[in-house]
Design a protein around this motif. Structure first.
Motif, PDB file in Angstrom:
ATOM      1  N   LEU A  58       0.792  -1.233   0.000  1.00 53.99           N
ATOM      2  CA  LEU A  58       0.000   0.000   0.000  1.00 53.99           C
ATOM      3  C   LEU A  58       0.825   1.285   0.000  1.00 53.99           C
ATOM      4  CD1 LEU A  58      -2.758  -1.029   2.595  1.00 53.99           C
ATOM      5  CD2 LEU A  58      -2.937  -1.009   0.096  1.00 53.99           C
ATOM      6  N   LEU A  59       2.089   1.215   0.364  1.00 52.44           N
ATOM      7  CA  LEU A  59       2.884   2.417   0.607  1.00 52.44           C
ATOM      8  C   LEU A  59       2.967   3.406  -0.559  1.00 52.44           C
ATOM      9  CD1 LEU A  59       5.874   1.161   2.791  1.00 52.44           C
ATOM     10  CD2 LEU A  59       3.963   2.629   3.454  1.00 52.44           C
ATOM     11  N   PRO A  60       3.034   2.973  -1.830  1.00 51.73           N
ATOM     12  CA  PRO A  60       3.135   3.955  -2.916  1.00 51.73           C
ATOM     13  C   PRO A  60       1.974   4.930  -3.002  1.00 51.73           C
ATOM     14  CG  PRO A  60       3.796   1.798  -3.708  1.00 51.73           C
ATOM     15  CD  PRO A  60       3.218   1.596  -2.339  1.00 51.73           C
ATOM     16  N   LEU A  61       0.896   4.678  -2.262  1.00 54.66           N
ATOM     17  CA  LEU A  61      -0.209   5.640  -2.230  1.00 54.66           C
ATOM     18  C   LEU A  61       0.249   7.024  -1.782  1.00 54.66           C
ATOM     19  CD1 LEU A  61      -3.421   3.885  -0.818  1.00 54.66           C
ATOM     20  CD2 LEU A  61      -3.174   5.069  -3.003  1.00 54.66           C
ATOM     21  N   MET A  62       1.289   7.060  -0.942  1.00 56.53           N
ATOM     22  CA  MET A  62       1.763   8.348  -0.418  1.00 56.53           C
ATOM     23  C   MET A  62       2.291   9.252  -1.525  1.00 56.53           C
ATOM     24  SD  MET A  62       5.502   7.695   1.354  1.00 56.53           S
ATOM     25  CE  MET A  62       5.196   6.087   2.054  1.00 56.53           C
ATOM     26  N   PHE A  63       2.612   8.669  -2.696  1.00 54.38           N
ATOM     27  CA  PHE A  63       3.196   9.464  -3.774  1.00 54.38           C
ATOM     28  C   PHE A  63       2.152  10.164  -4.640  1.00 54.38           C
ATOM     29  CE2 PHE A  63       6.658   6.034  -3.552  1.00 54.38           C
ATOM     30  CZ  PHE A  63       7.363   6.743  -2.596  1.00 54.38           C
ATOM     31  N   LEU A  64       0.892   9.804  -4.495  1.00 52.93           N
ATOM     32  CA  LEU A  64      -0.146  10.397  -5.346  1.00 52.93           C
ATOM     33  C   LEU A  64      -0.176  11.927  -5.276  1.00 52.93           C
ATOM     34  CD1 LEU A  64      -3.391   8.192  -5.399  1.00 52.93           C
ATOM     35  CD2 LEU A  64      -1.969   8.914  -7.326  1.00 52.93           C
ATOM     36  N   PRO A  65      -0.157  12.542  -4.082  1.00 52.48           N
ATOM     37  CA  PRO A  65      -0.180  14.016  -4.048  1.00 52.48           C
ATOM     38  C   PRO A  65       1.027  14.651  -4.736  1.00 52.48           C
ATOM     39  CG  PRO A  65      -0.696  13.099  -1.885  1.00 52.48           C
ATOM     40  CD  PRO A  65      -0.205  11.974  -2.721  1.00 52.48           C
ATOM     41  N   LEU A  66       2.182  13.970  -4.705  1.00 47.93           N
ATOM     42  CA  LEU A  66       3.401  14.528  -5.282  1.00 47.93           C
ATOM     43  C   LEU A  66       3.330  14.631  -6.801  1.00 47.93           C
ATOM     44  CD1 LEU A  66       6.030  12.558  -3.147  1.00 47.93           C
ATOM     45  CD2 LEU A  66       5.278  14.913  -2.808  1.00 47.93           C
ATOM     46  N   LEU A  67       2.430  13.870  -7.405  1.00 52.35           N
ATOM     47  CA  LEU A  67       2.297  13.906  -8.867  1.00 52.35           C
ATOM     48  C   LEU A  67       1.566  15.154  -9.350  1.00 52.35           C
ATOM     49  CD1 LEU A  67       1.375  10.166  -9.565  1.00 52.35           C
ATOM     50  CD2 LEU A  67       3.608  11.271  -9.732  1.00 52.35           C
ATOM     51  N   PHE A  68       0.861  15.844  -8.443  1.00 53.89           N
ATOM     52  CA  PHE A  68       0.070  17.005  -8.842  1.00 53.89           C
ATOM     53  C   PHE A  68       0.922  18.096  -9.487  1.00 53.89           C
ATOM     54  CE2 PHE A  68      -2.350  20.945  -7.950  1.00 53.89           C
ATOM     55  CZ  PHE A  68      -3.513  20.631  -8.654  1.00 53.89           C
ATOM     56  N   PRO A  69       2.023  18.537  -8.872  1.00 53.39           N
ATOM     57  CA  PRO A  69       2.841  19.570  -9.543  1.00 53.39           C
ATOM     58  C   PRO A  69       3.597  19.026 -10.751  1.00 53.39           C
ATOM     59  CG  PRO A  69       3.880  18.867  -7.502  1.00 53.39           C
ATOM     60  CD  PRO A  69       2.521  18.241  -7.522  1.00 53.39           C
ATOM     61  N   PHE A  70       3.918  17.716 -10.748  1.00 62.31           N
ATOM     62  CA  PHE A  70       4.634  17.157 -11.893  1.00 62.31           C
ATOM     63  C   PHE A  70       3.766  17.163 -13.155  1.00 62.31           C
ATOM     64  CE2 PHE A  70       5.648  13.521 -14.627  1.00 62.31           C
ATOM     65  CZ  PHE A  70       6.959  13.838 -14.971  1.00 62.31           C
ATOM     66  N   LEU A  71       2.480  16.931 -12.988  1.00 60.74           N
ATOM     67  CA  LEU A  71       1.570  16.878 -14.139  1.00 60.74           C
ATOM     68  C   LEU A  71       1.162  18.257 -14.639  1.00 60.74           C
ATOM     69  CD1 LEU A  71      -0.695  13.899 -12.995  1.00 60.74           C
ATOM     70  CD2 LEU A  71       1.095  13.873 -14.738  1.00 60.74           C
ATOM     71  N   ASN A  72       1.643  19.301 -13.972  1.00 53.18           N
ATOM     72  CA  ASN A  72       1.349  20.664 -14.407  1.00 53.18           C
ATOM     73  C   ASN A  72       2.295  21.062 -15.541  1.00 53.18           C
ATOM     74  OD1 ASN A  72       0.305  23.211 -14.556  1.00 53.18           O
ATOM     75  ND2 ASN A  72       1.315  23.981 -12.712  1.00 53.18           N
ATOM     76  N   LYS A  73       1.748  21.486 -16.649  1.00 49.52           N
ATOM     77  CA  LYS A  73       2.561  21.886 -17.797  1.00 49.52           C
ATOM     78  C   LYS A  73       2.602  23.403 -17.981  1.00 49.52           C
ATOM     79  CE  LYS A  73       3.238  17.571 -18.548  1.00 49.52           C
ATOM     80  NZ  LYS A  73       4.518  16.978 -18.111  1.00 49.52           N
TER      81      LYS A  73
END
Length: 454
Positions: free
Chosen positions: A246-261
């Motif tokens: 389950l641990l990779p769930l913690m990375f979901l919020p971190l993807l928000f700025p990465f997906l910003n173009k």
């Protein structure tokens, strides 16, 4: 004797010594022999570092890492009792029983189950803690355990061998995609050796069969396709990683700025892309859990997971300091309060990293993922050695090296296992975290220049 001949002899001797060390740990050593175990582990780490610096080609070092892993192929895990619960869960799946809904301690005494179909030896060897709690191993793990048990049946060694082969296949895939990511990031490909040649990974994954390496294979897959801008495949791979551990769930919020173009906060395209990503992850998890779905699953699974923050404690850092303060203040263990508090602090730090910048590149994402997973472990109430394999793997894609130190010192936690019972040496725990946090703080301050916006 010239230098090349001398180097050939020393390299060959190092390989032979490593083989001997891993054989002794896998077939001769008991967990309670701590100082011998730690000495052999330290020697393995030193010899692995020598091989890394020896000048051998990367492909040969990768081959050697798998050679060392194959030494354990026919050994029964000694460092952890978890393998017996893995096989138990596989047995229940093959009996048509949901492992999320049945306590081993209750099932072994139940009249509603054919007792001849259950394995008393698995129950006896899994330990009282595992026997009195519901399974928390996610669906991908359960499917693997069910698969191996369907082939091996009650044969313990054959179950272990099959699980090892699955781990080796997953690690081979991890190497392939890890090297692809390192190439795209223009980092030395040899950094993959920090993970696959590391004795921590060899012992905790190949020997003890903890499921982290399967989770990390799917995470590597997700990161590769994320870097390639194939967000749908990346999201499905991340769902598979979470469905493994389950641990990779913690990375979901971190993807928000990465997906910003764009160079603005909360752009419409960013929000839509992120919501699509999260939706695919949720749908992937829904499909995975559908194989085990029951209305009681959520409450029982959550109840057991909650124990990690309210009851379980092992090899912790900040929590042990807070626990001491709690005893001075109220005279009893306040784990229920401090466990939740530390979880909230971890969440706040992850959210801070997620919204610190409008937009981040892939290198910065890796650094944030490393800091997030490190924070999680530093503020956790329970840190078994295999738990840090996640930040160790992420560190491969950064210039931070403190995880290499932690991968050595975390083995000090095995000093807690006595012939009878578990008793931690808090001086060794303190030494571990003091050294790790000192190097972490030094590297964070020194490498601030590497955290930048795209």
């Amino acid at each position: 004797m010239n230098f090349k001949t001398w180097q050939l002899w020393t390299t060959s001797a190092s390989v032979l010594l490593l083989c001997l060390i891993y054989y002794c740990i896998g077939y001769e050593l008991e967990r309670s022999q701590f100082w011998l175990l730690f000495s052999l582990y330290t020697s393995a780490l030193v010899l692995s570092a020598y091989l890394y610096k020896s000048g051998l080609k990367l492909k040969y070092l990768i081959g050697l890492s798998f050679l060392f892993k194959l030494i354990f192929l026919f050994s029964i895990p000694e460092l952890s009792q978890d393998v017996y619960r893995f096989i138990w869960d596989g047995m229940l799946n093959n009996l048509g029983l949901n492992p999320y809904l049945h306590l081993p301690a209750e099932l072994i005494k139940s009249d509603s189950v054919n007792q001849e179909s259950l394995s008393p030896s698995l129950y006896e060897n899994m330990g009282s803690l595992s026997a009195t709690n519901y399974s928390t191993y996610p669906p991908v793990a359960q499917l693997m355990y069910a698969l191996t048990y369907s082939i091996a049946g009650s044969n313990l060694l054959l179950n272990v061998v099959l699980l090892r082969l699955i781990h080796l296949l997953a690690e081979a895939g991890l190497v392939v995609f890890g090297l692809k990511i390192l190439k795209r990031m223009e980092l030395p490909k040899t950094q993959i050796l920090f993970f696959i040649l590391n004795p921590l990974v060899i012992l905790e994954s190949t020997f003890s069969l903890h499921f982290e390496v399967i989770m990390l294979f799917f995470l590597a897959l997700s990161l590769y396709y994320l870097y390639s801008s194939k967000t749908c495949i990346s999201a499905l791979s991340l769902a598979a990683a979470v469905a493994s551990k389950l641990l990779p769930l913690m990375f979901l919020p971190l993807l928000f700025p990465f997906l910003n173009k764009k160079s603005i906060y909360f752009s419409r395209r960013q929000i839509i892309t992120y919501l699509k990503f999260v939706t695919v992850v949720i749908l992937g998890l829904a499909v995975a859990y559908s194989f085990f779905w029951d209305f009681e699953l959520v409450s029982k699974n959550f109840k057991t997971l909650a124990l990690y923050f309210s009851s379980f404690e092992f090899n912790a850092s900040f929590y042990y300091a807070l626990r001491w303060i709690g005893y001075q203040w109220n005279g009893y263990n306040m784990i229920g309060v401090f466990g939740k508090l530390l979880s909230i602090i971890t969440l706040i730090i992850i959210l801070y990293l997620s919204f610190k910048q409008k937009r981040i590149n892939f290198k910065t994402l890796m650094i944030y993922m490393l800091l997030a997973s490190t924070t999680y472990n530093l503020l956790s109430t329970t840190v078994h050695p295999w738990y840090i394999m996640l930040p160790l793997f992420i560190s491969v894609f950064t210039k931070y090296k403190y995880m290499l130190l932690w991968s050595w010192l975390v083995f000090l936690s095995y000093s807690a296992y006595k012939i009878k019972g578990v008793e931690e040496n808090h001086w060794l725990v303190g030494l571990q975290y003091l050294a790790v946090m000192t190097l972490l703080i030094y590297e964070v301050i020194r490498r601030q220049k590497f955290i930048y916006r795209k």
